[in-house]
Design a protein around this motif. Sequence first.
Motif, mmCIF file in Angstrom:
data_model
loop_
_atom_site.group_PDB
_atom_site.id
_atom_site.type_symbol
_atom_site.label_atom_id
_atom_site.label_comp_id
_atom_site.label_asym_id
_atom_site.label_seq_id
_atom_site.Cartn_x
_atom_site.Cartn_y
_atom_site.Cartn_z
ATOM 1 N N LEU A 195 -47.328 -35.254 9.904
ATOM 2 C CA LEU A 195 -47.259 -34.041 10.702
ATOM 3 C C LEU A 195 -46.155 -34.265 11.847
ATOM 4 C CD1 LEU A 195 -51.055 -33.227 11.010
ATOM 5 C CD2 LEU A 195 -49.229 -32.138 9.541
ATOM 6 N N LYS A 196 -45.515 -32.947 12.244
ATOM 7 C CA LYS A 196 -44.559 -32.921 13.478
ATOM 8 C C LYS A 196 -45.619 -32.208 14.408
ATOM 9 C CE LYS A 196 -40.612 -33.001 10.566
ATOM 10 N NZ LYS A 196 -40.208 -32.349 9.209
ATOM 11 N N ASN A 197 -45.169 -32.823 15.647
ATOM 12 C CA ASN A 197 -45.948 -32.061 16.787
ATOM 13 C C ASN A 197 -47.278 -32.026 16.631
ATOM 14 O OD1 ASN A 197 -46.079 -30.706 19.345
ATOM 15 N ND2 ASN A 197 -45.582 -28.667 18.233
ATOM 16 N N ALA A 198 -47.720 -33.005 16.260
ATOM 17 C CA ALA A 198 -49.411 -33.210 16.257
ATOM 18 C C ALA A 198 -50.137 -33.154 17.186
ATOM 19 C CB ALA A 198 -49.542 -34.285 15.194
ATOM 20 N N GLY A 199 -49.782 -33.118 18.281
ATOM 21 C CA GLY A 199 -50.360 -33.005 19.498
ATOM 22 C C GLY A 199 -50.185 -32.038 20.328
ATOM 23 N N TYR A 239 -45.090 -29.845 22.133
ATOM 24 C CA TYR A 239 -44.173 -28.966 21.902
ATOM 25 C C TYR A 239 -44.574 -27.396 21.886
ATOM 26 C CZ TYR A 239 -41.696 -33.285 22.120
ATOM 27 O OH TYR A 239 -41.321 -34.430 22.579
ATOM 28 N N ASP A 240 -45.704 -26.997 22.406
ATOM 29 C CA ASP A 240 -46.380 -25.655 22.230
ATOM 30 C C ASP A 240 -46.644 -25.625 20.469
ATOM 31 O OD1 ASP A 240 -45.799 -25.104 24.695
ATOM 32 O OD2 ASP A 240 -43.787 -24.008 24.356
ATOM 33 N N PHE A 241 -46.144 -24.549 19.817
ATOM 34 C CA PHE A 241 -46.704 -24.571 18.384
ATOM 35 C C PHE A 241 -45.507 -24.782 17.424
ATOM 36 C CE2 PHE A 241 -50.179 -22.200 20.555
ATOM 37 C CZ PHE A 241 -51.213 -22.577 19.973
ATOM 38 N N VAL A 242 -44.484 -25.328 17.880
ATOM 39 C CA VAL A 242 -43.477 -25.839 17.373
ATOM 40 C C VAL A 242 -43.936 -26.501 16.107
ATOM 41 C CG1 VAL A 242 -41.247 -27.234 16.982
ATOM 42 C CG2 VAL A 242 -41.753 -25.988 19.088
ATOM 43 N N ASN A 243 -43.584 -26.241 14.734
ATOM 44 C CA ASN A 243 -43.894 -26.716 13.370
ATOM 45 C C ASN A 243 -45.556 -26.314 12.942
ATOM 46 O OD1 ASN A 243 -42.126 -29.312 14.381
ATOM 47 N ND2 ASN A 243 -41.610 -28.416 12.715
ATOM 48 N N TRP A 244 -46.075 -25.490 13.667
ATOM 49 C CA TRP A 244 -47.657 -24.976 13.360
ATOM 50 C C TRP A 244 -47.463 -23.424 13.027
ATOM 51 C CZ3 TRP A 244 -51.479 -27.814 12.372
ATOM 52 C CH2 TRP A 244 -51.642 -29.229 12.607
ATOM 53 N N ARG A 245 -47.961 -23.056 12.201
ATOM 54 C CA ARG A 245 -48.228 -21.429 11.994
ATOM 55 C C ARG A 245 -49.426 -20.850 12.390
ATOM 56 N NH1 ARG A 245 -46.832 -20.920 5.606
ATOM 57 N NH2 ARG A 245 -48.946 -21.858 5.412
ATOM 58 N N TRP A 251 -61.905 -15.148 10.104
ATOM 59 C CA TRP A 251 -61.189 -16.704 10.082
ATOM 60 C C TRP A 251 -60.045 -16.590 10.636
ATOM 61 C CZ3 TRP A 251 -61.540 -20.920 7.152
ATOM 62 C CH2 TRP A 251 -60.178 -21.874 6.939
ATOM 63 N N ARG A 252 -59.803 -17.511 11.713
ATOM 64 C CA ARG A 252 -58.618 -17.914 12.597
ATOM 65 C C ARG A 252 -58.194 -19.124 12.546
ATOM 66 N NH1 ARG A 252 -57.681 -13.410 15.855
ATOM 67 N NH2 ARG A 252 -59.392 -12.023 16.361
ATOM 68 N N ALA A 253 -56.814 -19.443 12.409
ATOM 69 C CA ALA A 253 -56.664 -20.965 12.205
ATOM 70 C C ALA A 253 -55.066 -21.211 12.522
ATOM 71 C CB ALA A 253 -56.815 -21.165 10.414
ATOM 72 N N PHE A 254 -54.782 -22.422 12.727
ATOM 73 C CA PHE A 254 -53.354 -22.848 12.798
ATOM 74 C C PHE A 254 -53.262 -23.678 11.330
ATOM 75 C CE2 PHE A 254 -54.845 -23.181 17.265
ATOM 76 C CZ PHE A 254 -54.517 -22.241 17.580
ATOM 77 N N ASP A 255 -51.883 -23.733 10.761
ATOM 78 C CA ASP A 255 -51.722 -24.587 9.784
ATOM 79 C C ASP A 255 -50.446 -25.298 9.603
ATOM 80 O OD1 ASP A 255 -50.154 -22.544 8.675
ATOM 81 O OD2 ASP A 255 -51.110 -22.494 6.916
ATOM 82 N N GLN A 256 -49.930 -26.349 8.960
ATOM 83 C CA GLN A 256 -48.833 -26.701 8.825
ATOM 84 C C GLN A 256 -48.867 -27.401 7.305
ATOM 85 O OE1 GLN A 256 -46.258 -30.545 10.641
ATOM 86 N NE2 GLN A 256 -47.602 -29.454 12.185
ATOM 87 N N ARG A 269 -51.559 -28.927 2.923
ATOM 88 C CA ARG A 269 -51.550 -27.819 4.036
ATOM 89 C C ARG A 269 -52.716 -28.532 4.836
ATOM 90 N NH1 ARG A 269 -53.819 -21.698 3.160
ATOM 91 N NH2 ARG A 269 -53.545 -21.168 5.333
ATOM 92 N N ILE A 270 -52.611 -28.440 6.111
ATOM 93 C CA ILE A 270 -53.865 -28.996 6.872
ATOM 94 C C ILE A 270 -54.108 -27.503 7.822
ATOM 95 C CG2 ILE A 270 -52.305 -29.896 8.823
ATOM 96 C CD1 ILE A 270 -54.730 -31.686 9.380
ATOM 97 N N MET A 271 -55.353 -27.224 7.757
ATOM 98 C CA MET A 271 -55.707 -26.048 8.753
ATOM 99 C C MET A 271 -56.588 -26.305 9.693
ATOM 100 S SD MET A 271 -56.404 -23.343 5.168
ATOM 101 C CE MET A 271 -56.972 -24.738 4.208
ATOM 102 N N LEU A 272 -56.422 -25.909 10.721
ATOM 103 C CA LEU A 272 -57.245 -26.245 12.047
ATOM 104 C C LEU A 272 -58.000 -24.742 12.374
ATOM 105 C CD1 LEU A 272 -54.799 -28.101 14.082
ATOM 106 C CD2 LEU A 272 -56.392 -28.901 12.299
ATOM 107 N N ALA A 273 -59.119 -24.737 11.925
ATOM 108 C CA ALA A 273 -59.846 -23.357 11.835
ATOM 109 C C ALA A 273 -61.099 -23.057 12.837
ATOM 110 C CB ALA A 273 -59.996 -22.927 10.265
#
Length: 179
Positions: A23-27, A30-36, A65-70, A147-151
Amino acid sequence: MKHFFLLSLLLAAAITNAQKNLLKNAGFEYDFVNWRGEENGALSIYDKKTGKNAALINQYTGAEWRAFDQIVSIPRNTFAIECSAWMKTDGVEIQKEDYKAAAVIIEFTTDAEKKISSEIIGNAKGTTSWINYKKAIKVPADAKKIRIMLALAQTNGTVFFDDIKITTLSEEVFLKQNP
């Protein structure tokens, strides 16, 4: 000179054995760079596990349903992956259905991002402190991407995510961890 050479070999071995996070920017440094999905939440500079930020999803009504994913590519010849994620919850409503919770979910897909299978790495309800959820999973034969989803999955409350990690595992290491 001998000591320098031995120290160099030791450092080289340590670097070679270090697992690279896919993963990029896993912490969320850098704000939400690389995350959708940044419209589904916000960054927290106050409640975080490490670094300067954590991501959070906050919902008080609607239970949507609310999530971030990469999405990341799986390196060739990868037998298995290990996913770990830090998650903290605050007032996540308890619903009848288990899947309605704060969750970290892995989805294996084809190159065209068609779902092959999915695994829940961790889910939580109610109020919890920071918990590290970790799981090793064998990669399906046809999988090319993850695809990783944080939801916050169809419930209300607040969930925080930080220090997300996906690393590859050899067959030997996976079987040793999962006999």
